[in-house]
Write an enzyme that holds these catalytic residues in place. Structure first.
Site, short mmCIF file in Angstrom:
data_model
loop_
_atom_site.label_atom_id
_atom_site.label_comp_id
_atom_site.label_asym_id
_atom_site.label_seq_id
_atom_site.Cartn_x
_atom_site.Cartn_y
_atom_site.Cartn_z
N GLY A 136 0.81 -1.21 0.00
CA GLY A 136 0.00 0.00 0.00
C GLY A 136 0.85 1.26 0.00
N CYS A 137 0.19 2.40 -0.21
CA CYS A 137 0.92 3.67 -0.33
C CYS A 137 1.55 4.11 0.98
CB CYS A 137 -0.01 4.75 -0.89
SG CYS A 137 -1.55 4.99 0.04
N TYR A 138 0.77 4.17 2.06
CA TYR A 138 1.33 4.56 3.35
C TYR A 138 2.43 3.58 3.80
CZ TYR A 138 -2.18 8.19 4.47
OH TYR A 138 -2.95 9.34 4.50
N THR A 142 4.39 1.75 1.97
CA THR A 142 5.57 1.90 1.12
C THR A 142 6.44 3.06 1.60
OG1 THR A 142 4.54 0.91 -0.83
CG2 THR A 142 6.36 2.44 -1.22
N ALA A 143 5.86 4.24 1.71
CA ALA A 143 6.63 5.41 2.12
C ALA A 143 7.18 5.25 3.53
CB ALA A 143 5.76 6.66 2.03
#
Length: 353
Positions: free
Chosen positions: A157-159, A161-162
């Site tokens: 997911g995006c959160y 990953t970062a």
């Protein structure tokens, strides 16, 4: 050319996948689906695709999906459970952008997503789609794919990953004393295409808010990646941006910062960890990332700072939530699975303005 399909192509991540795969030298878009827009030319809905061919949306039951080499599932959570097993049974490799196959524990999935997992046997064989941290699973998927097996990749997911790319090198080196605290800010596209009272322009514009504190569904995924069950405090925020995600991760150091070589030594640790990762850039000392510097790209910028009185490392990571946080990452994973260069067909640089 490998035939590719996209289920859920009308959403933000689906449109981003179309943009990337239309320009990819080794994939041909064979089917793009949207039940609501079936029979509608893609260019009439999204003029970005004008002049790029006669691509039309079809229904989700389009049999051409079973003719594809790879199908990307850009669908809401719990929906991929219906598609992935059927596609795999037809020898189609699946790249799932939802959360349905990310969590290894089916009970955790039911707890956080409110639905019993209907194909838990696939959780064992699914590769986790975060190439910088879990390359071995993707390389094993490549081996199996080369032998004729259809494979499943659960893209991160995006959160997560970062956040995890910012935290992982320090944790892996054993220099962090949990818990880990994460503040992350996402653009509105991260909430999907359907507007609600949080994402409608009139509510999101000129406003910044935290939401789902202590209960965001990406929390168990972050904990799973970092190996810190119950030791992550994650707070997501919504910002009036189209694209972009900035994660600020607070990492209490287990040792005195001076004994680690200060910020120079820790910076070198990060440089060494991401050496060979084509999309990760560890910025120089005193330089912190911003979302505008990665917009439209699959790149990750990481900046580091020390709060010495508190003996705290602050790692900041910027990504484009639609690209590295979703669609670009899925294409990066597909490149690896099909034996292509990891950065094949993915923009090397962000848009300048």
């Amino acid at each position: 050319m490998r035939k590719a399909g996209i289920v859920g192509a009308a959403g933000f991540t689906g449109a981003e996948l179309m943009r990337l795969l239309q320009a990819h030298p080794d994939f041909e878009l064979h089917a793009v689906t949207s039940d609501a827009l079936a029979g509608t030319p893609v260019a009439s809905v999204n003029p970005t695709f004008a002049g790029s061919g006669g691509l039309c949306f079809s229904a989700h039951d389009d049999a051409r999906l079973f003719e594809c080499d790879a199908v990307f599932l850009a669908v809401p959570h719990t929906v991929a459970l219906d598609f992935a097993p059927r596609l795999l049974a037809h020898a189609v490799s699946v790249f799932d952008l939802s959360a349905d196959y990310r969590l290894r524990d089916p009970d955790a999935y039911e707890k956080w997503y409110g639905k019993r997992h209907t194909s838990p046997e696939l959780l064992v064989s699914a590769a986790f789609g975060l190439p910088e941290l879990f390359p071995d699973g993707l390389l094993d998927a490549h081996r199996r794919c080369a032998q004729g097996e259809a494979v499943l990749v659960a893209c991160a997911g995006c959160y997560p990953t970062a956040s995890t790319l910012a935290a992982f090198p320090a944790l892996q080196a054993g220099i962090v004393r949990p818990p880990v605290i994460i503040d992350a800010i996402s653009g509105v596209t991260g909430a999907g295409k359907t507007a609600n009272e949080r994402t409608h322009f009139c509510f999101a514009n000129e406003s910044l808010e935290a939401y789902n504190i202590g209960k965001h569904r990406h929390t168990p995924e972050i904990e799973q990646i970092l190996g810190l069950p119950g030791q992550v405090a994650f707070t997501p925020h919504l910002a009036p941006l189209n694209r972009g995600l900035l994660a600020t991760v607070y990492l209490p150091l287990a040792h005195d910062a001076a004994s680690l070589g200060g910020i120079e030594g820790i910076g070198q640790l990060y440089q060494d960890f991401y050496e060979g990762s084509p999309f990760v850039e560890v910025l120089g000392q005193g330089v912190l990332p911003k979302t505008a510097s990665v917009a439209g790209s699959n790149r990750v910028h990481i900046g580091l700072a020390l709060q010495e009185p508190a003996n705290m490392l602050v790692a900041v990571s910027a990504i484009d939530n639609l690209c590295k946080g979703a669609s670009g990452q899925a294409v990066q994973c597909a490149n690896i699975v099909f034996g292509l260069a990891e950065d094949r067909g993915l923009a090397a640089l962000a848009c300048y303005v």
